[in-house]
Motif scaffolding. Structure first.
Motif, PDB file in Angstrom:
ATOM      1  N   LEU A 153       0.864  -1.242  -0.158  1.00  0.00           N
ATOM      2  CA  LEU A 153       0.019  -0.044   0.008  1.00  0.00           C
ATOM      3  C   LEU A 153       0.905   1.260   0.095  1.00  0.00           C
ATOM      4  O   LEU A 153       1.841   1.404   0.665  1.00  0.00           O
ATOM      5  CB  LEU A 153      -1.086   0.023   1.219  1.00  0.00           C
ATOM      6  N   SER A 154       0.369   2.264  -0.891  1.00  0.00           N
ATOM      7  CA  SER A 154       1.034   3.585  -0.631  1.00  0.00           C
ATOM      8  C   SER A 154       0.919   4.153   0.803  1.00  0.00           C
ATOM      9  O   SER A 154       0.308   3.702   1.748  1.00  0.00           O
ATOM     10  CB  SER A 154       0.301   4.591  -1.489  1.00  0.00           C
ATOM     11  N   ARG A 155       1.806   5.016   1.129  1.00  0.00           N
ATOM     12  CA  ARG A 155       1.813   5.821   2.500  1.00  0.00           C
ATOM     13  C   ARG A 155       0.507   6.450   2.685  1.00  0.00           C
ATOM     14  O   ARG A 155       0.181   6.337   3.622  1.00  0.00           O
ATOM     15  CB  ARG A 155       2.796   6.845   2.315  1.00  0.00           C
ATOM     16  N   THR A 156       0.094   7.134   1.485  1.00  0.00           N
ATOM     17  CA  THR A 156      -1.341   7.880   1.846  1.00  0.00           C
ATOM     18  C   THR A 156      -2.463   6.592   2.021  1.00  0.00           C
ATOM     19  O   THR A 156      -3.393   7.088   2.812  1.00  0.00           O
ATOM     20  CB  THR A 156      -1.951   8.406   0.299  1.00  0.00           C
ATOM     21  N   GLN A 157      -2.417   5.603   1.364  1.00  0.00           N
ATOM     22  CA  GLN A 157      -3.390   4.510   1.660  1.00  0.00           C
ATOM     23  C   GLN A 157      -3.291   3.983   3.422  1.00  0.00           C
ATOM     24  O   GLN A 157      -4.418   3.827   3.954  1.00  0.00           O
ATOM     25  CB  GLN A 157      -3.381   3.539   0.705  1.00  0.00           C
ATOM     26  N   CYS A 158      -2.088   3.787   3.697  1.00  0.00           N
ATOM     27  CA  CYS A 158      -1.948   3.404   5.060  1.00  0.00           C
ATOM     28  C   CYS A 158      -2.521   4.544   5.953  1.00  0.00           C
ATOM     29  O   CYS A 158      -3.067   4.366   6.999  1.00  0.00           O
ATOM     30  CB  CYS A 158      -0.403   3.071   5.368  1.00  0.00           C
ATOM     31  N   HIS A 159      -2.285   5.802   5.619  1.00  0.00           N
ATOM     32  CA  HIS A 159      -2.677   7.017   6.435  1.00  0.00           C
ATOM     33  C   HIS A 159      -4.254   6.675   6.428  1.00  0.00           C
ATOM     34  O   HIS A 159      -4.989   7.019   7.567  1.00  0.00           O
ATOM     35  CB  HIS A 159      -2.273   8.185   5.776  1.00  0.00           C
ATOM     36  N   ASP A 160      -4.913   6.431   5.325  1.00  0.00           N
ATOM     37  CA  ASP A 160      -6.438   6.499   5.351  1.00  0.00           C
ATOM     38  C   ASP A 160      -6.975   5.488   6.295  1.00  0.00           C
ATOM     39  O   ASP A 160      -7.971   5.659   6.777  1.00  0.00           O
ATOM     40  CB  ASP A 160      -6.862   6.422   3.969  1.00  0.00           C
ATOM     41  N   ILE A 161      -6.339   4.260   6.163  1.00  0.00           N
ATOM     42  CA  ILE A 161      -6.696   3.021   7.021  1.00  0.00           C
ATOM     43  C   ILE A 161      -6.543   3.543   8.425  1.00  0.00           C
ATOM     44  O   ILE A 161      -7.581   3.339   9.258  1.00  0.00           O
ATOM     45  CB  ILE A 161      -5.886   1.906   6.555  1.00  0.00           C
ATOM     46  N   ARG A 162      -5.514   4.078   8.744  1.00  0.00           N
ATOM     47  CA  ARG A 162      -5.093   4.386  10.186  1.00  0.00           C
ATOM     48  C   ARG A 162      -6.200   5.291  10.644  1.00  0.00           C
ATOM     49  O   ARG A 162      -6.767   5.148  11.724  1.00  0.00           O
ATOM     50  CB  ARG A 162      -3.864   5.223  10.271  1.00  0.00           C
ATOM     51  N   GLN A 163      -6.586   6.307   9.855  1.00  0.00           N
ATOM     52  CA  GLN A 163      -7.771   7.335  10.210  1.00  0.00           C
ATOM     53  C   GLN A 163      -9.310   6.829  10.453  1.00  0.00           C
ATOM     54  O   GLN A 163      -9.758   7.114  11.528  1.00  0.00           O
ATOM     55  CB  GLN A 163      -7.825   8.264   9.378  1.00  0.00           C
ATOM     56  N   LYS A 164      -9.489   5.661   9.528  1.00  0.00           N
ATOM     57  CA  LYS A 164     -10.663   5.114   9.594  1.00  0.00           C
ATOM     58  C   LYS A 164     -10.528   4.228  11.150  1.00  0.00           C
ATOM     59  O   LYS A 164     -11.644   4.178  11.731  1.00  0.00           O
ATOM     60  CB  LYS A 164     -10.819   4.256   8.671  1.00  0.00           C
ATOM     61  N   LEU A 165      -9.583   3.767  11.279  1.00  0.00           N
ATOM     62  CA  LEU A 165      -9.385   2.902  12.585  1.00  0.00           C
ATOM     63  C   LEU A 165      -9.487   3.600  13.915  1.00  0.00           C
ATOM     64  O   LEU A 165      -9.996   3.300  14.826  1.00  0.00           O
ATOM     65  CB  LEU A 165      -8.173   2.107  12.547  1.00  0.00           C
ATOM     66  N   LEU A 166      -8.848   4.763  13.808  1.00  0.00           N
ATOM     67  CA  LEU A 166      -8.880   5.935  14.848  1.00  0.00           C
ATOM     68  C   LEU A 166     -10.211   6.456  15.101  1.00  0.00           C
ATOM     69  O   LEU A 166     -10.713   6.494  16.199  1.00  0.00           O
ATOM     70  CB  LEU A 166      -8.001   7.125  14.591  1.00  0.00           C
ATOM     71  N   ASP A 167     -10.912   6.430  13.948  1.00  0.00           N
ATOM     72  CA  ASP A 167     -12.296   7.041  14.029  1.00  0.00           C
ATOM     73  C   ASP A 167     -13.076   6.058  14.659  1.00  0.00           C
ATOM     74  O   ASP A 167     -14.233   6.197  15.501  1.00  0.00           O
ATOM     75  CB  ASP A 167     -12.771   7.374  12.701  1.00  0.00           C
ATOM     76  N   GLN A 168     -13.031   4.583  14.243  1.00  0.00           N
ATOM     77  CA  GLN A 168     -13.781   3.699  14.835  1.00  0.00           C
ATOM     78  C   GLN A 168     -13.395   3.436  16.441  1.00  0.00           C
ATOM     79  O   GLN A 168     -14.558   3.048  17.116  1.00  0.00           O
ATOM     80  CB  GLN A 168     -13.267   2.270  14.156  1.00  0.00           C
ATOM     81  N   ALA A 169     -12.074   3.594  16.626  1.00  0.00           N
ATOM     82  CA  ALA A 169     -11.820   3.557  17.987  1.00  0.00           C
ATOM     83  C   ALA A 169     -12.636   4.359  19.013  1.00  0.00           C
ATOM     84  O   ALA A 169     -12.998   4.267  20.057  1.00  0.00           O
ATOM     85  CB  ALA A 169     -10.156   3.681  18.171  1.00  0.00           C
ATOM     86  N   ALA A 170     -12.506   5.694  18.501  1.00  0.00           N
ATOM     87  CA  ALA A 170     -13.008   6.849  19.292  1.00  0.00           C
ATOM     88  C   ALA A 170     -14.752   6.623  19.370  1.00  0.00           C
ATOM     89  O   ALA A 170     -15.362   7.203  20.394  1.00  0.00           O
ATOM     90  CB  ALA A 170     -12.957   8.081  18.457  1.00  0.00           C
ATOM     91  N   ALA A 171     -15.425   5.820  18.507  1.00  0.00           N
ATOM     92  CA  ALA A 171     -16.679   5.630  18.597  1.00  0.00           C
ATOM     93  C   ALA A 171     -17.228   4.447  19.621  1.00  0.00           C
ATOM     94  O   ALA A 171     -18.275   4.173  19.886  1.00  0.00           O
ATOM     95  CB  ALA A 171     -17.136   5.320  17.384  1.00  0.00           C
ATOM     96  N   LEU A 172     -15.986   3.576  19.948  1.00  0.00           N
ATOM     97  CA  LEU A 172     -16.123   2.435  20.842  1.00  0.00           C
ATOM     98  C   LEU A 172     -16.187   2.801  22.253  1.00  0.00           C
ATOM     99  O   LEU A 172     -15.483   3.842  22.580  1.00  0.00           O
ATOM    100  CB  LEU A 172     -15.018   1.540  20.722  1.00  0.00           C
TER     101      LEU A 172
END
Length: 265
Positions: free
Chosen positions: A82-101
């Motif tokens: 994956l590109s660095r940007t794609q990794c960053h996008d996945i990370r942000q989605k995981l952080l958003d998901q974590a914040a909602a738990l």
């Protein structure tokens, strides 16, 4: 009522979660405990494979800091596919998901969510950020007294920031880094802001005496032998020179030699 009463209870909860995760992700190489510190919390790396048509290996890094799970873990994502940007996008989605738990152990839920919801593109395209010039840097450290803690953090940061690194231990303590310039700058910032070592009295301290000896664009003929994070001891000037030759950075060593002489005894 708060699920975990105090810092000690939270630390115990984090340790219990790591134990449970070790039982769930028990295949060889699936889980690694990169750091286990009562003061900073554990750092766990979980390697996962995602995608139906195109299987892709992705590494997820979870830092369960002392206030976890009252606040979400810090998360890093890396993958050679994956590109660095794609990794960053996945990370942000995981952080958003974590914040909602809710504030309770959540790493397994996050990995499951990642495996179920992340889509892998059929064709990988390198982003503009990935095309940025690679750089090399050599840092001079003042001392390493708490060896396991210090080296563990250096290794953890190189993985989080997708850097290659080498720690050379001898008369001079040198850290060689290779990767994108913003990542190298973030590594240096962490060194100066996180308590990585202890001083002569045993009190935890930051690496305020660190010096950047050189930071330079990486030429095609330089530094191709630097991969992962390796710790290497040297006893003499000849061994130090050979360590740079081994990773095709002789020219870089020649540029920093005057600085090493200046900082010598």
């Amino acid at each position: 009522m708060e699920l975990y009463g105090g810092d000690e209870a939270k630390a115990e909860a984090a340790c219990e979660e790591v134990s449970v995760l070790s039982a769930i992700y028990c295949a060889q190489g699936e889980l690694r405990l990169l750091q286990h510190s009562a003061d900073d919390g554990p750092v766990v790396q979980i390697n996962s494979t995602v995608g139906e048509k195109r299987r892709l290996d992705v590494s997820l890094l979870f830092h369960l800091h002392p206030r976890y799970p009252s606040c979400p873990p810090n998360i890093s994502v890396s993958s050679t596919g994956l590109s660095r940007t794609q990794c960053h996008d996945i990370r942000q989605k995981l952080l958003d998901q974590a914040a909602a738990l809710p504030p309770e152990p959540m790493v397994h839920q996050l990995v499951q969510w990642f495996q179920q919801h992340v889509e892998v593109p059929e064709e990988m395209s390198r982003s503009e950020e990935e095309k940025e010039e690679q750089c090399a840097a050599v840092l001079l450290l003042d001392h390493i007294r708490s060896h396991n803690r210090y080296v563990g953090l250096l290794q953890c940061w190189t993985q989080q920031l997708q850097l290659s690194g080498r720690l050379l231990l001898g008369r001079h303590i040198l850290v060689i880094l290779q990767g994108l310039r913003p990542s190298i700058k973030e590594f240096c910032r962490l060194l100066k802001t996180v308590k990585v070592d202890v001083d002569s009295s045993g009190k935890k301290c930051k690496e305020r005496m660190m010096k950047v000896l050189i930071e330079t664009p990486l030429s095609s003929s330089c530094g191709q032998g630097l991969q992962g994070f390796v710790v290497k001891n040297y006893q003499s000037l000849a061994e130090l020179t050979a360590a740079f030759q081994e990773i095709n950075m002789t020219q870089l060593y020649q540029q920093i030699s005057p600085s090493l002489s200046y900082h010598g005894d």
